[in-house]
Design a protein around this motif. Structure first.
Motif, PDB file in Angstrom:
ATOM      1  N   LEU A  12       0.832  -1.210   0.000  1.00  0.00           N
ATOM      2  CA  LEU A  12       0.000   0.000   0.000  1.00  0.00           C
ATOM      3  C   LEU A  12       0.865   1.257   0.000  1.00  0.00           C
ATOM      4  N   TYR A  13       2.014   1.164   0.678  1.00  0.00           N
ATOM      5  CA  TYR A  13       2.912   2.333   0.735  1.00  0.00           C
ATOM      6  C   TYR A  13       3.494   2.592  -0.657  1.00  0.00           C
ATOM      7  N   CYS A  14       4.062   1.562  -1.265  1.00  0.00           N
ATOM      8  CA  CYS A  14       4.627   1.706  -2.615  1.00  0.00           C
ATOM      9  C   CYS A  14       4.958   0.322  -3.172  1.00  0.00           C
ATOM     10  N   PRO A  15       4.217  -0.138  -4.207  1.00  0.00           N
ATOM     11  CA  PRO A  15       4.486  -1.465  -4.765  1.00  0.00           C
ATOM     12  C   PRO A  15       5.916  -1.575  -5.314  1.00  0.00           C
ATOM     13  N   ARG A  16       6.422  -0.445  -5.825  1.00  0.00           N
ATOM     14  CA  ARG A  16       7.790  -0.473  -6.378  1.00  0.00           C
ATOM     15  C   ARG A  16       8.798  -0.800  -5.263  1.00  0.00           C
ATOM     16  N   LYS A  17       8.615  -0.168  -4.131  1.00  0.00           N
ATOM     17  CA  LYS A  17       9.528  -0.398  -3.002  1.00  0.00           C
ATOM     18  C   LYS A  17       9.476  -1.865  -2.550  1.00  0.00           C
ATOM     19  N   LEU A  18       8.279  -2.406  -2.494  1.00  0.00           N
ATOM     20  CA  LEU A  18       8.127  -3.805  -2.085  1.00  0.00           C
ATOM     21  C   LEU A  18       8.839  -4.723  -3.079  1.00  0.00           C
ATOM     22  N   PHE A  19       8.698  -4.397  -4.371  1.00  0.00           N
ATOM     23  CA  PHE A  19       9.341  -5.199  -5.413  1.00  0.00           C
ATOM     24  C   PHE A  19      10.872  -5.108  -5.286  1.00  0.00           C
ATOM     25  N   LEU A  20      11.372  -3.873  -5.119  1.00  0.00           N
ATOM     26  CA  LEU A  20      12.832  -3.685  -5.043  1.00  0.00           C
ATOM     27  C   LEU A  20      13.434  -4.411  -3.833  1.00  0.00           C
ATOM     28  N   THR A  21      12.739  -4.386  -2.701  1.00  0.00           N
ATOM     29  CA  THR A  21      13.300  -5.009  -1.494  1.00  0.00           C
ATOM     30  C   THR A  21      13.040  -6.518  -1.451  1.00  0.00           C
ATOM     31  N   GLY A 250       5.788   0.958 -11.279  1.00  0.00           N
ATOM     32  CA  GLY A 250       6.187   2.362 -11.484  1.00  0.00           C
ATOM     33  C   GLY A 250       6.436   3.087 -10.176  1.00  0.00           C
ATOM     34  N   PHE A 251       6.875   4.360 -10.305  1.00  0.00           N
ATOM     35  CA  PHE A 251       7.130   5.177  -9.103  1.00  0.00           C
ATOM     36  C   PHE A 251       5.803   5.482  -8.406  1.00  0.00           C
ATOM     37  N   CYS A 252       5.874   5.722  -7.103  1.00  0.00           N
ATOM     38  CA  CYS A 252       4.616   5.941  -6.375  1.00  0.00           C
ATOM     39  C   CYS A 252       4.041   7.336  -6.612  1.00  0.00           C
ATOM     40  N   GLY A 253       4.898   8.266  -7.025  1.00  0.00           N
ATOM     41  CA  GLY A 253       4.408   9.618  -7.351  1.00  0.00           C
ATOM     42  C   GLY A 253       4.046  10.448  -6.128  1.00  0.00           C
ATOM     43  N   ASN A 256       6.407  12.991  -0.563  1.00  0.00           N
ATOM     44  CA  ASN A 256       6.622  12.763   0.879  1.00  0.00           C
ATOM     45  C   ASN A 256       7.092  11.347   1.146  1.00  0.00           C
ATOM     46  N   LYS A 257       6.461  10.388   0.465  1.00  0.00           N
ATOM     47  CA  LYS A 257       6.854   8.991   0.668  1.00  0.00           C
ATOM     48  C   LYS A 257       8.296   8.788   0.197  1.00  0.00           C
ATOM     49  N   CYS A 258       8.629   9.340  -0.982  1.00  0.00           N
ATOM     50  CA  CYS A 258       9.982   9.152  -1.538  1.00  0.00           C
ATOM     51  C   CYS A 258      11.032   9.791  -0.639  1.00  0.00           C
ATOM     52  N   ASN A 259      10.711  10.967  -0.072  1.00  0.00           N
ATOM     53  CA  ASN A 259      11.681  11.627   0.804  1.00  0.00           C
ATOM     54  C   ASN A 259      11.961  10.818   2.064  1.00  0.00           C
ATOM     55  N   ALA A 260      10.953  10.045   2.499  1.00  0.00           N
ATOM     56  CA  ALA A 260      11.135   9.244   3.716  1.00  0.00           C
ATOM     57  C   ALA A 260      11.674   7.847   3.397  1.00  0.00           C
ATOM     58  N   CYS A 261      11.848   7.542   2.120  1.00  0.00           N
ATOM     59  CA  CYS A 261      12.184   6.180   1.704  1.00  0.00           C
ATOM     60  C   CYS A 261      13.692   5.941   1.706  1.00  0.00           C
ATOM     61  N   GLY A 262      14.087   4.822   2.276  1.00  0.00           N
ATOM     62  CA  GLY A 262      15.505   4.469   2.348  1.00  0.00           C
ATOM     63  C   GLY A 262      16.052   3.962   1.022  1.00  0.00           C
ATOM     64  N   LEU A 263      15.216   3.929  -0.031  1.00  0.00           N
ATOM     65  CA  LEU A 263      15.686   3.491  -1.356  1.00  0.00           C
ATOM     66  C   LEU A 263      15.707   4.646  -2.337  1.00  0.00           C
ATOM     67  N   LYS A 264      15.525   5.859  -1.812  1.00  0.00           N
ATOM     68  CA  LYS A 264      15.394   7.030  -2.679  1.00  0.00           C
ATOM     69  C   LYS A 264      16.544   7.123  -3.711  1.00  0.00           C
ATOM     70  N   GLU A 265      17.759   6.845  -3.258  1.00  0.00           N
ATOM     71  CA  GLU A 265      18.921   6.998  -4.148  1.00  0.00           C
ATOM     72  C   GLU A 265      18.947   5.931  -5.244  1.00  0.00           C
ATOM     73  N   THR A 266      18.570   4.692  -4.886  1.00  0.00           N
ATOM     74  CA  THR A 266      18.682   3.603  -5.876  1.00  0.00           C
ATOM     75  C   THR A 266      17.423   3.437  -6.730  1.00  0.00           C
ATOM     76  N   CYS A 267      16.331   4.019  -6.263  1.00  0.00           N
ATOM     77  CA  CYS A 267      15.044   3.787  -6.926  1.00  0.00           C
ATOM     78  C   CYS A 267      15.031   4.187  -8.402  1.00  0.00           C
ATOM     79  N   SER A 268      15.781   5.234  -8.761  1.00  0.00           N
ATOM     80  CA  SER A 268      15.769   5.643 -10.173  1.00  0.00           C
ATOM     81  C   SER A 268      17.027   5.202 -10.917  1.00  0.00           C
TER      82      SER A 268
HETATM   83  S1  SF4 Z   1      11.727   6.333  -3.656  1.00  0.00           S
HETATM   84 FE1  SF4 Z   1      10.800   4.693  -2.476  1.00  0.00          FE
HETATM   85  S2  SF4 Z   1       8.699   5.347  -2.186  1.00  0.00           S
HETATM   86 FE2  SF4 Z   1       9.506   6.549  -3.863  1.00  0.00          FE
HETATM   87  S3  SF4 Z   1       8.946   5.403  -5.714  1.00  0.00           S
HETATM   88 FE3  SF4 Z   1      11.006   4.794  -5.101  1.00  0.00          FE
HETATM   89  S4  SF4 Z   1      10.711   2.988  -3.873  1.00  0.00           S
HETATM   90 FE4  SF4 Z   1       8.732   4.031  -3.982  1.00  0.00          FE
END
Ligand code: SF4
Length: 283
Positions: A12-21, A250-253, A256-268
């Motif tokens: 629910l927070y971010c499917p992309r984050k769940l997939f990456l982790t 895809g990105f969660c868009g 606020n969620k991205c700023n709090a996310c510990g994958l922010k640097e690797t996500c893109s």
């Molecule tokens: S930075 Fe985190 S919350 Fe934002 S889209 Fe990427 S994985 Fe999701």
């Protein structure tokens, strides 16, 4: 495949984050707020675990001052141990151990005052001590209960269960921001899952539970109804599909969620993500 309850709230927070982790195995960079939250969480859990021993050790009628001091001493020691167990993570974040301890301590001093006052009032009213006092004390709090169900396809660890005479009430402990009204969607789902797991294990209907926002000292009620049950079933199917998928969500868009996310640097970092995916699919 059993799905962890935290994966549903993670989805629910971010499917992309769940997939990456969970699918690609990427690891989140620890964040200050998360580490401090974990310390508080661990301390809270430990104080619940020693409650039985603490209550049984009261064999003479105490003064309120003596009881409060007993609770404060125990809670301070537990917090010290919890901070110490996180020393490497605190070091990684350049956080001082004693400063962290001093920042969190007032919260547990308050908690010790509330609990000792409640217990003192109970002793005054019932006149019980030691084993008898513990046996009569209602509700009892059970913590960190591991539970799973093949039938529900779920597994998880319940933070707390309040055990009343004829009912169980699940409680989910959370640090961090609390919404203006109600609870965050992921917290509602988590609590709902624990209620379903408890119902199945103990064969009793659970009508409500709480999310306890520790930083705000507020417990918010969640009713367990038909809508929540069917929402959870749909989510389980979605998460099961994501776990075997090879499609990167895809990105969660939500900034606020991205700023709090510990994958922010690797996500893109598309190259890294694609390489990881290839590695997994060819193995
Ligand atoms: S930075 Fe985190 S919350 Fe934002 S889209 Fe990427 S994985 Fe999701």
């Amino acid at each position: 495949m059993l799905i962890s309850v935290t994966s549903l709230s993670g989805y629910l927070y971010c499917p992309r984050k769940l997939f990456l982790t969970h699918v690609l195995g990427l690891v989140e960079v620890p964040k200050e707020v998360l580490v401090k939250g974990s310390i508080r969480h661990e301390t809270y859990d430990s104080i619940n675990k020693i409650e039985e021993e603490l209550v049984k050790s009261i064999t003479k009628k105490p003064t309120l001052k003596a009881l409060t001091s007993k609770y404060e001493t125990e809670y301070t020691k537990i917090l010290k141990d919890a901070v110490n167990s996180y020393r490497d993570k605190l070091k990684e974040l350049n956080l001082d151990q004693s400063e962290t301890f001093n920042k969190i301590l007032p919260y547990f001093i308050r908690e010790s005052q509330i609990r000792s006052l409640n217990l003192f009032s109970f002793i005054e009213k019932e006149g019980l001590l030691g084993e008898e006092l513990w046996q009569s004390l209602i509700p009892k709090i059970r913590s960190e209960i591991k539970i799973n169900s093949q039938n529900l396809q779920l597994k998880g660890i319940i933070d707390q269960i309040e055990v009343w005479k004829n009912r169980l009430v699940p409680v989910e402990l959370k640090t961090g921001k609390m919404p203006f009204g109600g609870v965050w969607p992921g917290h509602r789902i988590q609590l709902g899952c624990y209620a379903l797991l408890l119902e199945e294990k103990y064969g009793s209907t659970i009508n409500y539970g709480y999310v306890h926002y520790l930083d705000h000292e507020e417990k918010r009620l969640i009713k367990i109804n038909h809508f929540l049950r069917s929402e959870i079933n749909d989510l389980i199917k979605k998460v099961q599909a994501l776990m075997v998928s090879q499609e990167i969500p895809g990105f969660c868009g939500n900034e606020n969620k991205c700023n709090a996310c510990g994958l922010k640097e690797t996500c893109s970092n598309n190259e890294l993500i694609q390489n990881k995916l290839t590695e997994i699919t060819t193995n």
